[in-house]
Scaffold this motif. Structure first.
Motif, PDB file in Angstrom:
ATOM      1  N   PHE A  27      -1.387 -12.743  12.163  1.00  0.00           N
ATOM      2  CA  PHE A  27      -2.584 -11.937  11.913  1.00  0.00           C
ATOM      3  C   PHE A  27      -2.278 -10.446  12.051  1.00  0.00           C
ATOM      4  CE2 PHE A  27      -5.616 -15.585  13.246  1.00  0.00           C
ATOM      5  CZ  PHE A  27      -5.576 -16.082  11.948  1.00  0.00           C
ATOM      6  N   VAL A  28      -1.575 -10.109  13.109  1.00  0.00           N
ATOM      7  CA  VAL A  28      -1.245  -8.695  13.345  1.00  0.00           C
ATOM      8  C   VAL A  28      -0.355  -8.162  12.231  1.00  0.00           C
ATOM      9  CG1 VAL A  28      -0.039  -7.104  14.890  1.00  0.00           C
ATOM     10  CG2 VAL A  28      -1.549  -8.864  15.841  1.00  0.00           C
ATOM     11  N   ALA A  29       0.608  -8.970  11.787  1.00  0.00           N
ATOM     12  CA  ALA A  29       1.483  -8.547  10.690  1.00  0.00           C
ATOM     13  C   ALA A  29       0.687  -8.359   9.407  1.00  0.00           C
ATOM     14  CB  ALA A  29       2.592  -9.575  10.475  1.00  0.00           C
ATOM     15  N   GLU A  30      -0.304  -9.221   9.187  1.00  0.00           N
ATOM     16  CA  GLU A  30      -1.151  -9.103   8.004  1.00  0.00           C
ATOM     17  C   GLU A  30      -1.927  -7.785   8.018  1.00  0.00           C
ATOM     18  OE1 GLU A  30      -5.175 -11.308   6.290  1.00  0.00           O
ATOM     19  OE2 GLU A  30      -3.749 -12.452   7.503  1.00  0.00           O
ATOM     20  N   VAL A  31      -2.457  -7.437   9.186  1.00  0.00           N
ATOM     21  CA  VAL A  31      -3.192  -6.177   9.315  1.00  0.00           C
ATOM     22  C   VAL A  31      -2.251  -4.994   9.117  1.00  0.00           C
ATOM     23  CG1 VAL A  31      -4.442  -4.701  10.932  1.00  0.00           C
ATOM     24  CG2 VAL A  31      -4.986  -7.126  10.790  1.00  0.00           C
ATOM     25  N   ARG A  32      -1.080  -5.038   9.727  1.00  0.00           N
ATOM     26  CA  ARG A  32      -0.118  -3.944   9.588  1.00  0.00           C
ATOM     27  C   ARG A  32       0.253  -3.734   8.121  1.00  0.00           C
ATOM     28  NH1 ARG A  32       3.722  -6.082  12.066  1.00  0.00           N
ATOM     29  NH2 ARG A  32       3.366  -5.208  14.152  1.00  0.00           N
ATOM     30  N   ASP A  33       0.539  -4.833   7.419  1.00  0.00           N
ATOM     31  CA  ASP A  33       0.927  -4.708   6.007  1.00  0.00           C
ATOM     32  C   ASP A  33      -0.216  -4.130   5.179  1.00  0.00           C
ATOM     33  OD1 ASP A  33       3.355  -5.791   6.663  1.00  0.00           O
ATOM     34  OD2 ASP A  33       2.870  -7.819   5.975  1.00  0.00           O
ATOM     35  N   GLY A  34      -1.445  -4.557   5.471  1.00  0.00           N
ATOM     36  CA  GLY A  34      -2.585  -4.041   4.732  1.00  0.00           C
ATOM     37  C   GLY A  34      -2.790  -2.555   4.950  1.00  0.00           C
ATOM     38  N   LEU A  35      -2.636  -2.119   6.189  1.00  0.00           N
ATOM     39  CA  LEU A  35      -2.786  -0.701   6.497  1.00  0.00           C
ATOM     40  C   LEU A  35      -1.667   0.128   5.884  1.00  0.00           C
ATOM     41  CD1 LEU A  35      -3.938  -0.904  10.226  1.00  0.00           C
ATOM     42  CD2 LEU A  35      -5.311  -0.175   8.262  1.00  0.00           C
ATOM     43  N   GLU A  36      -0.465  -0.399   5.932  1.00  0.00           N
ATOM     44  CA  GLU A  36       0.670   0.316   5.342  1.00  0.00           C
ATOM     45  C   GLU A  36       0.469   0.481   3.840  1.00  0.00           C
ATOM     46  OE1 GLU A  36       3.051   1.809   6.723  1.00  0.00           O
ATOM     47  OE2 GLU A  36       3.212   1.016   8.761  1.00  0.00           O
ATOM     48  N   ASP A  37      -0.001  -0.578   3.189  1.00  0.00           N
ATOM     49  CA  ASP A  37      -0.235  -0.505   1.744  1.00  0.00           C
ATOM     50  C   ASP A  37      -1.331   0.517   1.420  1.00  0.00           C
ATOM     51  OD1 ASP A  37       1.677  -2.407   1.321  1.00  0.00           O
ATOM     52  OD2 ASP A  37       0.264  -4.076   1.112  1.00  0.00           O
ATOM     53  N   ALA A  38      -2.401   0.501   2.231  1.00  0.00           N
ATOM     54  CA  ALA A  38      -3.499   1.444   1.998  1.00  0.00           C
ATOM     55  C   ALA A  38      -3.028   2.881   2.199  1.00  0.00           C
ATOM     56  CB  ALA A  38      -4.667   1.125   2.944  1.00  0.00           C
ATOM     57  N   ALA A  39      -2.230   3.100   3.235  1.00  0.00           N
ATOM     58  CA  ALA A  39      -1.730   4.449   3.500  1.00  0.00           C
ATOM     59  C   ALA A  39      -0.795   4.913   2.388  1.00  0.00           C
ATOM     60  CB  ALA A  39      -1.004   4.475   4.846  1.00  0.00           C
ATOM     61  N   GLU A  40       0.049   4.025   1.911  1.00  0.00           N
ATOM     62  CA  GLU A  40       0.967   4.385   0.833  1.00  0.00           C
ATOM     63  C   GLU A  40       0.207   4.744  -0.444  1.00  0.00           C
ATOM     64  OE1 GLU A  40       3.705   1.222   0.318  1.00  0.00           O
ATOM     65  OE2 GLU A  40       4.661   1.482   2.287  1.00  0.00           O
ATOM     66  N   ALA A  41      -0.888   4.043  -0.686  1.00  0.00           N
ATOM     67  CA  ALA A  41      -1.690   4.342  -1.871  1.00  0.00           C
ATOM     68  C   ALA A  41      -2.307   5.735  -1.764  1.00  0.00           C
ATOM     69  CB  ALA A  41      -2.784   3.290  -2.043  1.00  0.00           C
ATOM     70  N   LEU A  42      -2.762   6.100  -0.575  1.00  0.00           N
ATOM     71  CA  LEU A  42      -3.342   7.430  -0.372  1.00  0.00           C
ATOM     72  C   LEU A  42      -2.289   8.524  -0.492  1.00  0.00           C
ATOM     73  CD1 LEU A  42      -5.756   6.615   2.609  1.00  0.00           C
ATOM     74  CD2 LEU A  42      -6.391   7.129   0.236  1.00  0.00           C
ATOM     75  N   VAL A  43      -1.099   8.241   0.009  1.00  0.00           N
ATOM     76  CA  VAL A  43      -0.001   9.210  -0.110  1.00  0.00           C
ATOM     77  C   VAL A  43       0.345   9.421  -1.582  1.00  0.00           C
ATOM     78  CG1 VAL A  43       2.449   9.597   0.359  1.00  0.00           C
ATOM     79  CG2 VAL A  43       0.945   8.767   2.187  1.00  0.00           C
ATOM     80  N   ALA A  44       0.332   8.330  -2.342  1.00  0.00           N
ATOM     81  CA  ALA A  44       0.637   8.426  -3.771  1.00  0.00           C
ATOM     82  C   ALA A  44      -0.388   9.284  -4.507  1.00  0.00           C
ATOM     83  CB  ALA A  44       0.689   7.030  -4.385  1.00  0.00           C
ATOM     84  N   GLU A  45      -1.598   9.370  -3.933  1.00  0.00           N
ATOM     85  CA  GLU A  45      -2.641  10.189  -4.547  1.00  0.00           C
ATOM     86  C   GLU A  45      -2.542  11.653  -4.125  1.00  0.00           C
ATOM     87  OE1 GLU A  45      -6.307   8.370  -3.489  1.00  0.00           O
ATOM     88  OE2 GLU A  45      -5.948   6.546  -4.676  1.00  0.00           O
ATOM     89  N   GLY A  46      -1.559  11.964  -3.275  1.00  0.00           N
ATOM     90  CA  GLY A  46      -1.341  13.344  -2.882  1.00  0.00           C
ATOM     91  C   GLY A  46      -1.752  13.694  -1.472  1.00  0.00           C
ATOM     92  N   MET A  47      -2.230  12.722  -0.688  1.00  0.00           N
ATOM     93  CA  MET A  47      -2.661  13.003   0.678  1.00  0.00           C
ATOM     94  C   MET A  47      -1.445  13.050   1.607  1.00  0.00           C
ATOM     95  SD  MET A  47      -5.458  10.887   2.990  1.00  0.00           S
ATOM     96  CE  MET A  47      -6.753  11.154   1.766  1.00  0.00           C
ATOM     97  N   PRO A  48      -1.402  13.961   2.569  1.00  0.00           N
ATOM     98  CA  PRO A  48      -0.311  13.993   3.552  1.00  0.00           C
ATOM     99  C   PRO A  48      -0.217  12.658   4.291  1.00  0.00           C
ATOM    100  CG  PRO A  48      -1.582  16.007   3.653  1.00  0.00           C
ATOM    101  CD  PRO A  48      -2.334  15.088   2.753  1.00  0.00           C
ATOM    102  N   GLU A  49       1.009  12.280   4.659  1.00  0.00           N
ATOM    103  CA  GLU A  49       1.213  10.941   5.227  1.00  0.00           C
ATOM    104  C   GLU A  49       0.407  10.705   6.496  1.00  0.00           C
ATOM    105  OE1 GLU A  49       4.807   7.979   6.729  1.00  0.00           O
ATOM    106  OE2 GLU A  49       5.271   9.953   5.884  1.00  0.00           O
ATOM    107  N   ALA A  50       0.446  11.643   7.448  1.00  0.00           N
ATOM    108  CA  ALA A  50      -0.270  11.449   8.708  1.00  0.00           C
ATOM    109  C   ALA A  50      -1.767  11.290   8.453  1.00  0.00           C
ATOM    110  CB  ALA A  50      -0.018  12.610   9.656  1.00  0.00           C
ATOM    111  N   GLU A  51      -2.303  12.120   7.581  1.00  0.00           N
ATOM    112  CA  GLU A  51      -3.725  12.022   7.272  1.00  0.00           C
ATOM    113  C   GLU A  51      -4.039  10.726   6.538  1.00  0.00           C
ATOM    114  OE1 GLU A  51      -7.179  14.471   4.782  1.00  0.00           O
ATOM    115  OE2 GLU A  51      -5.192  15.349   5.102  1.00  0.00           O
ATOM    116  N   ALA A  52      -3.125  10.319   5.660  1.00  0.00           N
ATOM    117  CA  ALA A  52      -3.324   9.074   4.913  1.00  0.00           C
ATOM    118  C   ALA A  52      -3.375   7.873   5.857  1.00  0.00           C
ATOM    119  CB  ALA A  52      -2.201   8.891   3.897  1.00  0.00           C
TER     120      ALA A  52
END
Length: 221
Positions: A27-52
């Motif tokens: 479960f924890v790994a599933e949440v981590r992967d989901g958050l990582e994917d969401a953050a990467e998508a925001l970074v791809a849109e131009g948002m700074p990594e920490a903020e993403a």
């Protein structure tokens, strides 16, 4: 949650969840992967990594909200596991002692025919009790396939209490039976006693975890 919003969220979630380790880690790994994917998508849109990463966590929901759903599933998993532990511990003990009493020459069976008159009825009562607990464990494992979180908590708590209570009851009946039959000391009986104690401890420990998981799930209800 520290400098890394995603890592902090995942660590906090792992700390508040209670249940079988492998399921919890999944479960924890599933949440981590989901958050990582969401953050990467925001970074791809131009948002700074920490903020993403902070944004991904904020949109995901609070730890308590996320933990509530996972804890219900962890509680069910713990209940099913304990029911199976209890079943196989009982069946294993019964088959093992059957071998000691009936198969091994002198393996604890000496003195059975000359035992106290009440030994045979007690032995049958013990057999019925063990069979009843084993059947109840199977029924409980099946019960987890239906019903919502409330039923899951009730069944899990019941399975845990049964696992905790049945061990001393069966132990006392077995001790009384041994006293009535006065079996001859033997290596098979000594080994069987040690294995039975280990299986009983396994069942009780799993039962305690069941009760704790049900209590944890109730806190999120």
């Amino acid at each position: 949650m520290g400098g890394d919003a995603v890592g902090g969220f995942v660590r906090e979630l792992d700390e508040v969840l209670y249940g079988p380790r492998r399921v919890r880690r999944d479960f924890v790994a599933e949440v981590r992967d989901g958050l990582e994917d969401a953050a990467e998508a925001l970074v791809a849109e131009g948002m700074p990594e920490a903020e993403a990463r902070r944004q991904a966590v904020a949109e995901f929901g609070g730890v308590g909200e996320v933990a509530a759903g996972f804890q219900a599933e962890l509680t069910a998993a713990q209940g099913r596991w304990t029911a199976l532990v209890q079943f196989f511990a009982l069946v294993g003990s019964v088959l093992m002692w059957w071998g000691v009493w009936r198969v091994f020459p002198g393996g604890g069976g000496a003195g059975w025919d000359d035992g106290a008159e009440w030994a045979h009825p007690l032995a049958r009562a013990l057999d019925y009790l063990q069979a009843g607990v084993a059947l109840a464990s199977v029924a409980a494992a099946y019960a987890f396939r239906r019903g919502g979180p409330a039923r899951t908590r009730v069944v899990t708590r019941a399975v845990g209490i049964l696992a905790i209570v049945q061990v001393p009851v069966i132990y006392l009946l077995s001790a009384a039976l041994s006293a009535g039959v006065a079996p001859a000391p033997s290596t098979p009986a000594t080994i069987a006693s040690g294995v039975s104690a280990a299986l009983s401890a396994w069942a009780v420990l799993s039962g305690v975890r069941c009760v704790r998981a049900a209590r944890k799930a109730a806190a999120y209800a």
